[in-house]
Motif scaffolding. Sequence first.
Motif, mmCIF file in Angstrom:
data_model
loop_
_atom_site.group_PDB
_atom_site.id
_atom_site.type_symbol
_atom_site.label_atom_id
_atom_site.label_comp_id
_atom_site.label_asym_id
_atom_site.label_seq_id
_atom_site.Cartn_x
_atom_site.Cartn_y
_atom_site.Cartn_z
ATOM 1 N N GLY A 162 50.891 55.676 36.381
ATOM 2 C CA GLY A 162 49.568 55.471 36.814
ATOM 3 C C GLY A 162 48.764 56.296 37.292
ATOM 4 O O GLY A 162 48.049 57.091 38.132
ATOM 5 N N ARG A 181 54.999 54.515 41.971
ATOM 6 C CA ARG A 181 55.288 53.245 43.143
ATOM 7 C C ARG A 181 56.845 53.165 42.252
ATOM 8 O O ARG A 181 56.963 53.148 41.200
ATOM 9 N N LYS A 232 41.111 47.003 37.720
ATOM 10 C CA LYS A 232 42.008 48.050 37.620
ATOM 11 C C LYS A 232 43.457 47.566 36.816
ATOM 12 O O LYS A 232 43.619 46.628 37.255
ATOM 13 N N GLN A 280 47.725 51.951 35.837
ATOM 14 C CA GLN A 280 46.562 51.886 34.842
ATOM 15 C C GLN A 280 46.610 53.354 34.335
ATOM 16 O O GLN A 280 46.037 53.396 33.053
ATOM 17 N N THR A 298 47.390 51.525 45.081
ATOM 18 C CA THR A 298 48.234 50.345 45.730
ATOM 19 C C THR A 298 48.593 49.168 44.897
ATOM 20 O O THR A 298 49.290 48.180 45.192
ATOM 21 N N GLY A 299 48.231 49.328 43.517
ATOM 22 C CA GLY A 299 48.489 48.704 42.215
ATOM 23 C C GLY A 299 47.699 47.410 42.353
ATOM 24 O O GLY A 299 48.687 46.052 42.407
ATOM 25 N N ALA A 300 47.519 47.708 43.253
ATOM 26 C CA ALA A 300 46.748 45.702 43.366
ATOM 27 C C ALA A 300 45.975 44.833 42.132
ATOM 28 O O ALA A 300 46.057 45.505 41.088
ATOM 29 N N GLY A 301 45.592 43.610 42.100
ATOM 30 C CA GLY A 301 45.259 42.946 41.637
ATOM 31 C C GLY A 301 44.482 43.064 40.723
ATOM 32 O O GLY A 301 43.766 43.725 40.910
ATOM 33 N N PRO A 302 43.886 42.045 39.388
ATOM 34 C CA PRO A 302 43.550 42.385 38.293
ATOM 35 C C PRO A 302 41.703 42.556 38.756
ATOM 36 O O PRO A 302 41.307 43.055 39.285
ATOM 37 N N ARG A 324 47.583 47.111 36.965
ATOM 38 C CA ARG A 324 48.451 47.987 37.824
ATOM 39 C C ARG A 324 49.171 48.818 37.460
ATOM 40 O O ARG A 324 49.427 49.781 38.298
#
Length: 413
Positions: A406, A412, A287, A291, A7-11, A289
């Motif tokens: 990623g 993405r 995590k 990674q 998802t690349g969600a925030g830190p 974005r």
Amino acid sequence: MTASPRTGAGPLRPRARSILRERRFVLLWCGTTASGLATWALPFVLGLAVLDRTLTAAGLGIVLATRTVGFLLAVPISGVLADRYSRRAVVFWAGLAAALATPFIAVGLGRSVPLMAVAAAVVGAGQGACRPAFQALTAEVVDSDRRQQGNAAITLAVRVTTLVAPAGAALLAVVLDTWWLLVGTGALWLVAALLPPRGLPAPAAGGKRPRLLGEFGEGVREARRHPWFLAGLGALAAVIFTGYSATGVALPLVSRDRYGTEAVLAAALTAYTLGALAGALLVARWKARAQGWAALAGLALYGFAPLSLLLPVHPVVVFAAYALAGLGIELFNVPWFTATQREVEPRLLARVSSLDFLVSYGLAPVGLAFLAPAIDAFGQRPVLAVCALVCFLAPAAAALVPSSRGFSRQERT
């Protein structure tokens, strides 16, 4: 974790339920921790045997070398077996083999180095067989959203054992002789064999199976389907071959010749372990974005270790460099393991993991053997400069592979 790894969600994000509250994971964690304690304690206990003159330094080298050979021979075979049969069963038989072989090391102590060497090879084979099986079993026990947290908890335990195993063996040596300490490492292997929970059932055999080599080749082909994996493994191998070897060979020389004390060596290695502990704690909660790029940047931090040995700096600079190297290696390891578990086809996971361990662990002794003659031939500073440069450039080159951003073939956009 509350979101998918893609998802690349925030830190920093809150966790729903801690993985350490899950009984099945705790059993797996305890099993891997027991295997780590046994692995790290054995060389230290054998070192105590050298001190009390029941084992010679040459005998120690032979025993540890055969253990490494057993490990490297077992890793690819166990990767195939763990994909062919139950991962839990492979862990059980591997741990049991190591547990049963360890007392023979004790029996041979002071009597027969060949017996110790053969037993150590079996223990090394058990250790090697456990690694890819544990990696694949983790993917079966832990749901995908919490694998990074689970991998961080496991790697945290591994780092703690590097501190606890030698210290614990030293304390126990006050009241127990070396024979009983060796038997104790066998008991730890028995715990590693018995504790882990069941994973998924073994896959059904479909027709005639290919030979072991053919099945391992299938794992290699699966690895080639993931350009980020090949690039990351190449970077890791380069860093281990150079940076890890600099730690093993050049750091003791610098500690003795430049600073005049072995305390710098001990403090630098302690700083590395503490940095790794901090890295495992950080990556359990954070995590990035991108990674893959963040992980490769962490791997590149290892370059500061040989760089700090180049010039006559204050020892604190060396300690800080090694703490950064430890921090960075875990910022790489945990996302790397998590991505492998996520991206690789499940039925081939143990084989791909065995390829990972075979390359990374296999190059470590080669690098150690290569660096000392290189220092004698070209001098310490040029060799350390090359090591630092490789540690910085290899992860940077891996980051140029598009899917490395990623650690996924489905990046993405």
